[in-house]
Design a protein around this motif. Structure first.
Motif, PDB file in Angstrom:
ATOM      1  N   PHE A 364       0.844  -1.191   0.000  1.00 34.68           N
ATOM      2  CA  PHE A 364       0.000   0.000   0.000  1.00 34.68           C
ATOM      3  C   PHE A 364       0.882   1.246   0.000  1.00 34.68           C
ATOM      4  CE2 PHE A 364      -2.649  -3.120   2.413  1.00 34.68           C
ATOM      5  CZ  PHE A 364      -3.586  -3.311   1.411  1.00 34.68           C
ATOM      6  N   PRO A 365       0.425   2.316  -0.650  1.00 32.39           N
ATOM      7  CA  PRO A 365       1.249   3.534  -0.750  1.00 32.39           C
ATOM      8  C   PRO A 365       1.323   4.285   0.572  1.00 32.39           C
ATOM      9  CG  PRO A 365      -0.901   3.908  -1.712  1.00 32.39           C
ATOM     10  CD  PRO A 365      -0.851   2.455  -1.366  1.00 32.39           C
ATOM     11  N   GLU A 366       2.454   4.919   0.818  1.00 37.39           N
ATOM     12  CA  GLU A 366       2.629   5.699   2.039  1.00 37.39           C
ATOM     13  C   GLU A 366       1.821   7.000   2.011  1.00 37.39           C
ATOM     14  OE1 GLU A 366       6.741   6.322   2.782  1.00 37.39           O
ATOM     15  OE2 GLU A 366       7.210   4.185   3.004  1.00 37.39           O
ATOM     16  N   VAL A 367       1.444   7.452   0.819  1.00 38.58           N
ATOM     17  CA  VAL A 367       0.742   8.740   0.702  1.00 38.58           C
ATOM     18  C   VAL A 367      -0.729   8.629   1.068  1.00 38.58           C
ATOM     19  CG1 VAL A 367       2.310   9.593  -1.063  1.00 38.58           C
ATOM     20  CG2 VAL A 367       0.262   8.330  -1.754  1.00 38.58           C
ATOM     21  N   ALA A 368      -1.222   7.416   1.329  1.00 31.53           N
ATOM     22  CA  ALA A 368      -2.642   7.221   1.619  1.00 31.53           C
ATOM     23  C   ALA A 368      -2.806   6.462   2.931  1.00 31.53           C
ATOM     24  CB  ALA A 368      -3.309   6.444   0.485  1.00 31.53           C
ATOM     25  N   ARG A 369      -3.979   6.592   3.508  1.00 35.76           N
ATOM     26  CA  ARG A 369      -4.374   5.751   4.643  1.00 35.76           C
ATOM     27  C   ARG A 369      -4.961   4.472   4.064  1.00 35.76           C
ATOM     28  NH1 ARG A 369      -9.146   7.373   9.031  1.00 35.76           N
ATOM     29  NH2 ARG A 369      -9.801   5.239   9.539  1.00 35.76           N
ATOM     30  N   ALA A 370      -4.458   3.334   4.490  1.00 36.50           N
ATOM     31  CA  ALA A 370      -4.974   2.048   4.020  1.00 36.50           C
ATOM     32  C   ALA A 370      -5.534   1.285   5.210  1.00 36.50           C
ATOM     33  CB  ALA A 370      -3.882   1.244   3.336  1.00 36.50           C
ATOM     34  N   ASP A 371      -6.853   1.176   5.284  1.00 32.64           N
ATOM     35  CA  ASP A 371      -7.502   0.375   6.321  1.00 32.64           C
ATOM     36  C   ASP A 371      -7.648  -1.038   5.783  1.00 32.64           C
ATOM     37  OD1 ASP A 371      -7.679   2.715   7.710  1.00 32.64           O
ATOM     38  OD2 ASP A 371      -9.842   2.621   8.067  1.00 32.64           O
ATOM     39  N   THR A 372      -6.980  -1.995   6.396  1.00 31.87           N
ATOM     40  CA  THR A 372      -6.985  -3.360   5.877  1.00 31.87           C
ATOM     41  C   THR A 372      -7.008  -4.367   7.004  1.00 31.87           C
ATOM     42  OG1 THR A 372      -5.833  -4.924   4.424  1.00 31.87           O
ATOM     43  CG2 THR A 372      -4.462  -3.476   5.768  1.00 31.87           C
ATOM     44  N   GLY A 373      -7.501  -5.548   6.680  1.00 29.99           N
ATOM     45  CA  GLY A 373      -7.492  -6.645   7.638  1.00 29.99           C
ATOM     46  C   GLY A 373      -6.627  -7.795   7.189  1.00 29.99           C
ATOM     47  N   VAL A 374      -5.824  -7.571   6.145  1.00 32.99           N
ATOM     48  CA  VAL A 374      -4.999  -8.650   5.600  1.00 32.99           C
ATOM     49  C   VAL A 374      -3.552  -8.198   5.442  1.00 32.99           C
ATOM     50  CG1 VAL A 374      -6.899  -9.784   4.383  1.00 32.99           C
ATOM     51  CG2 VAL A 374      -5.599  -7.992   3.229  1.00 32.99           C
ATOM     52  N   SER A 403      -6.583  13.613  -7.499  1.00 31.17           N
ATOM     53  CA  SER A 403      -5.276  13.296  -8.086  1.00 31.17           C
ATOM     54  C   SER A 403      -4.474  12.407  -7.142  1.00 31.17           C
ATOM     55  CB  SER A 403      -4.506  14.580  -8.381  1.00 31.17           C
ATOM     56  OG  SER A 403      -5.134  15.316  -9.414  1.00 31.17           O
ATOM     57  N   LYS A 404      -4.567  12.675  -5.846  1.00 31.39           N
ATOM     58  CA  LYS A 404      -3.884  11.840  -4.868  1.00 31.39           C
ATOM     59  C   LYS A 404      -4.450  10.416  -4.862  1.00 31.39           C
ATOM     60  CE  LYS A 404      -2.639  13.379  -0.843  1.00 31.39           C
ATOM     61  NZ  LYS A 404      -2.652  14.025   0.499  1.00 31.39           N
ATOM     62  N   GLU A 410      -2.395   3.811  -8.277  1.00 32.63           N
ATOM     63  CA  GLU A 410      -1.295   3.380  -9.137  1.00 32.63           C
ATOM     64  C   GLU A 410      -0.195   2.703  -8.331  1.00 32.63           C
ATOM     65  OE1 GLU A 410      -0.734   3.024 -12.149  1.00 32.63           O
ATOM     66  OE2 GLU A 410      -1.938   4.418 -13.346  1.00 32.63           O
ATOM     67  N   GLU A 411       0.000   3.151  -7.094  1.00 31.26           N
ATOM     68  CA  GLU A 411       1.079   2.618  -6.266  1.00 31.26           C
ATOM     69  C   GLU A 411       0.658   1.401  -5.448  1.00 31.26           C
ATOM     70  OE1 GLU A 411       2.925   5.679  -3.916  1.00 31.26           O
ATOM     71  OE2 GLU A 411       2.695   7.154  -5.528  1.00 31.26           O
ATOM     72  N   THR A 412      -0.611   1.065  -5.457  1.00 30.31           N
ATOM     73  CA  THR A 412      -1.096  -0.111  -4.729  1.00 30.31           C
ATOM     74  C   THR A 412      -0.798  -1.369  -5.544  1.00 30.31           C
ATOM     75  OG1 THR A 412      -2.855   1.163  -3.669  1.00 30.31           O
ATOM     76  CG2 THR A 412      -3.133  -1.225  -3.741  1.00 30.31           C
ATOM     77  N   GLU A 413      -0.265  -2.392  -4.887  1.00 31.02           N
ATOM     78  CA  GLU A 413       0.131  -3.617  -5.578  1.00 31.02           C
ATOM     79  C   GLU A 413      -0.473  -4.834  -4.873  1.00 31.02           C
ATOM     80  OE1 GLU A 413       4.378  -3.644  -5.576  1.00 31.02           O
ATOM     81  OE2 GLU A 413       4.558  -1.737  -6.645  1.00 31.02           O
ATOM     82  N   ILE A 546       3.461  -7.237 -13.122  1.00 25.57           N
ATOM     83  CA  ILE A 546       4.151  -5.988 -13.432  1.00 25.57           C
ATOM     84  C   ILE A 546       3.290  -4.851 -12.901  1.00 25.57           C
ATOM     85  CG2 ILE A 546       5.211  -4.594 -15.234  1.00 25.57           C
ATOM     86  CD1 ILE A 546       6.360  -7.429 -14.980  1.00 25.57           C
ATOM     87  N   PHE A 547       3.869  -4.058 -11.993  1.00 28.24           N
ATOM     88  CA  PHE A 547       3.131  -2.964 -11.358  1.00 28.24           C
ATOM     89  C   PHE A 547       3.721  -1.616 -11.745  1.00 28.24           C
ATOM     90  CE2 PHE A 547       2.554  -6.508  -8.343  1.00 28.24           C
ATOM     91  CZ  PHE A 547       1.169  -6.557  -8.330  1.00 28.24           C
TER      92      PHE A 547
END
Length: 643
Positions: A364-374, A403-404, A410-413, A546-547
């Motif tokens: 997950f990208p550092e520029v966003a908050r990612a709420d995840t359970g995995v 834009s963010k 794009e940065e999420t893999e 490919i990311f």
């Protein structure tokens, strides 16, 4: 404040609650099913208690086991998260009878809003506008069909209990009503144990705008609105706050209506009042109507937190521990704009079918908050909702925040399961959405363009071939040469054959058909034909991914393995593990392309399986009530006669 609470949920919401508890010094107890023994929420909590089998009915819906776990661990209160028991008034009563605190509204408030028909009557009495429709007790199909005709097509059939789009069907013509009613009732019975429905007028250009409210049982405030209009099959995809195009006049009117709704039932805690808005002439104060109230925290609550600076979970804990609501309406202010995108394991080209799989790679990208359970290595189970994460961004303006969001996606893999990531990327870049011209029909209208897979470029295909050859990091065969003798290797990927020549450390040539790509690794960046690719190569046991920009996945093929003939086109198979709810055909019966063959219940939704061609049913290989695995043959048609 509580010293210890139990979280009666799983996945990202359980992890989200734990995050706040850690910050304010509250100990947490997790509960888990057989399928969740090694889940992220279990690892994060201070304690964890096993409560039963993998199926929700055997674990997360077992109120008695959850209450027993709370008492055994000394937890003083139970946070329900959302889903499962979060809006079950009987569970609230049982929690309080056990001497514990339910972190949420009272059972009477939940009951008041739990049935959509009764809730609408209550809202009318409180002066909240409601959508025209039939909310009566008569559930006779002919009576409901007559009500639909009187309201005027198109109409919505909606389950009176529950939410999340389950038990909801859009009916555009009279001849479609009977089948839609059967389907909605069946799904409502499965999801909520209540097959009753109501009928509402369908708004032609609707927007789904909801208002976050918070009360302490005596008074309430609103924390502004969220726009949840980007939906497919009544399921939210991207949410934002505030709503684009909102005027101060309409914001005030909707906010006041939402507060009236909350105060009418003595609401305590976080809740959401959902409105349907007719946007055919812009946003007008006389064009919004109450749909329902969700008496719990919402999946999309992070966007409200981002624009207000309020931690809604902390507010929940404080109010239910006995503190009054200290903030007044004038204390709350909007700050910028926020988006949330729901990242799911689902097969978009196959009609957004929920998917399973082991997440072999996750970033997950550092520029966003990612709420995840995995985490990487975790498995998306067929037992629960296939959400991987919520990607949340905030910016000073809507344009900057959007834009963010596009950059964060794009940065999420993700590798190891098919996902809706490319679909979310396309939405974030959609011209109409970027302009704020949204309604609940946007995705359906633009579905072809939004789901069209971009063909991988030569650079992407060349890097995939490098990964398959074991040269992704510039090592492997590239670094063990004597006198730098070139190594030549043929690789076969799903849909791609290539010849890879290792020329020197960090250098290779890839030939695909009549195209050639010269690849060089410079400062950890792959260049292809003297241009930086900006891509990362991720190799898993079964795929090369490919990311950036975009995400492309190529299956690894063993050239020595025998090719499977596959299933004949006349065989309908189960697209995922699930329960066969109904079978509509018998052997010897003639069917036409598109006819219903069976209904499969999986991941909390019903999926209708249809005939892919005209033909005669040769065999029905399954009965209603059977549990089947992905790929199981269900119905076989007779072979087509040779031309």
């Amino acid at each position: 404040m509580f010293s210890k609470i139990l979280i009666a949920n799983r996945g990202e919401i359980a992890c989200r609650v734990i995050d706040t508890c850690r910050r304010i010094g509250v100990s947490t107890v997790a509960v888990y099913s057989d399928a969740d023994r090694t889940a992220r929420h279990v690892a994060m909590a201070d304690e964890a208690v096993h409560i039963g089998g993998s199926a929700p009915k055997d674990s997360y819906l077992r109120g008695d086991a959850i209450i027993a776990a709370a008492k055994a661990t000394g937890a003083r209160a139970i946070h329900p998260g959302y889903g499962f028991l979060s809006e079950n008034p009987d569970f609230v009563d049982a929690v309080e009878k056990a001497g514990l605190v339910f972190i949420g509204p009272s059972s009477s408030a939940i009951r008041a809003m739990g049935l959509k028909d009764a809730a609408k009557k209550l809202m009318e009495e409180a002066g909240v506008p409601v959508v025209p429709g039939y909310h009566g007790d008569n559930q006779d199909p002919e009576h409901l069909a007559g009500a639909a005709e009187a309201i005027g097509y198109p109409v919505l059939i909606k389950a009176v209990a529950g939410g999340g789009g389950k038990g909801m069907r859009l009916v555009e013509r009279e001849k479609e009503f009977a089948n839609a009613l059967d389907s909605a009732r069946g799904e409502a019975q499965t999801a909520f144990g209540n097959p009753a429905v109501l009928i509402e007028k369908y708004i032609e250009k609707p927007r789904h705008i909801e208002v976050q409210v918070f009360g302490d049982g005596k008074r309430a405030v609103h924390l502004f609105e969220r726009d949840c209009s980007l939906q497919r099959r009544h399921q939210k995809v991207i949410e934002e706050a505030p709503a684009p195009g909102m005027t101060e006049e309409m914001r005030a009117a909707m906010g006041q209506a939402a507060v009236r709704a909350a105060e009418a039932i003595g609401y305590r805690g976080a809740g959401t009042v959902e409105f349907i808005v007719d946007a055919s002439e812009g946003l007008r104060p006389d064009r919004f109507w109450f749909m329902e109230m969700n008496t719990r925290l919402q999946v999309e609550h992070p966007v409200t937190e981002a624009i207000t600076g309020v931690d809604l979970v902390e507010w929940q804990l404080r109010v239910t521990s006995g503190e009054p609501l200290t903030s007044r309406q004038e204390d709350l202010h909007l700050n910028g704009h926020a988006f949330e995108a729901r990242l799911y394991a689902e097969d978009v080209p196959a009609g957004f079918l929920p998917a399973t799989g082991t997440l072999t790679h996750l970033h997950f990208p550092e520029v966003a908050r990612a709420d995840t359970g995995v985490r990487a290595g975790d498995t998306i189970s067929p037992w629960y909702d296939p959400m991987i994460a919520k990607i949340i961004v905030h910016g000073p303006t809507r344009a900057i925040a959007l834009s963010k969001l596009a950059a964060a996606l794009e940065e999420t893999e993700v590798a190891g399961s098919v996902t809706n990531l490319s679909f979310l990327n396309a939405l974030a870049r959609h011209e109409g959405f970027r302009a704020g011209d949204v309604d609940t029909g946007l995705i359906a209208r633009e579905l072809v363009a939004l789901t069209e897979a971009a063909a991988p470029s030569l650079a992407v295909r060349a890097l995939a071939a490098l990964g398959a050859a074991g040269l992704a990091e510039g090592g492997g065969a590239m670094t063990g040469f004597t006198l730098w003798q070139p190594l030549r290797r043929t690789v076969t990927l799903d849909g791609l054959g290539a010849v890879v020549e290792a020329l020197a450390p960090g250098r290779a040539r890839v030939t695909i058909g009549d195209e050639t790509a010269d690849c060089a690794l410079r400062n950890d960046v792959w260049w292809v034909n003297d241009r930086p690719s900006g891509a990362r190569i991720v190799l898993t046991p079964a795929t090369v991914s490919i990311f950036g920009p975009g995400a492309y996945h190529f299956g690894l093929i063993d050239p020595l393995a025998r090719q499977s003939a596959g299933m004949a086109s006349g065989v309908t198979v189960s697209p995922m593990p699930g329960l066969v709810k109904a079978v509509y055909v018998r052997a010897g019966e003639h069917v036409s392309a598109g006819d219903r063959l069976a209904v499969l219940e999986a991941m909390k939704m019903e999926h209708t399986l249809t005939a892919t061609r005209d033909g005669t049913v040769a065999e029905v290989l399954v009965e209603a009530g059977a549990q089947v695995e992905a790929g199981a043959a269900l119905v076989r048609l007779e072979e087509e006669a040779a031309a």
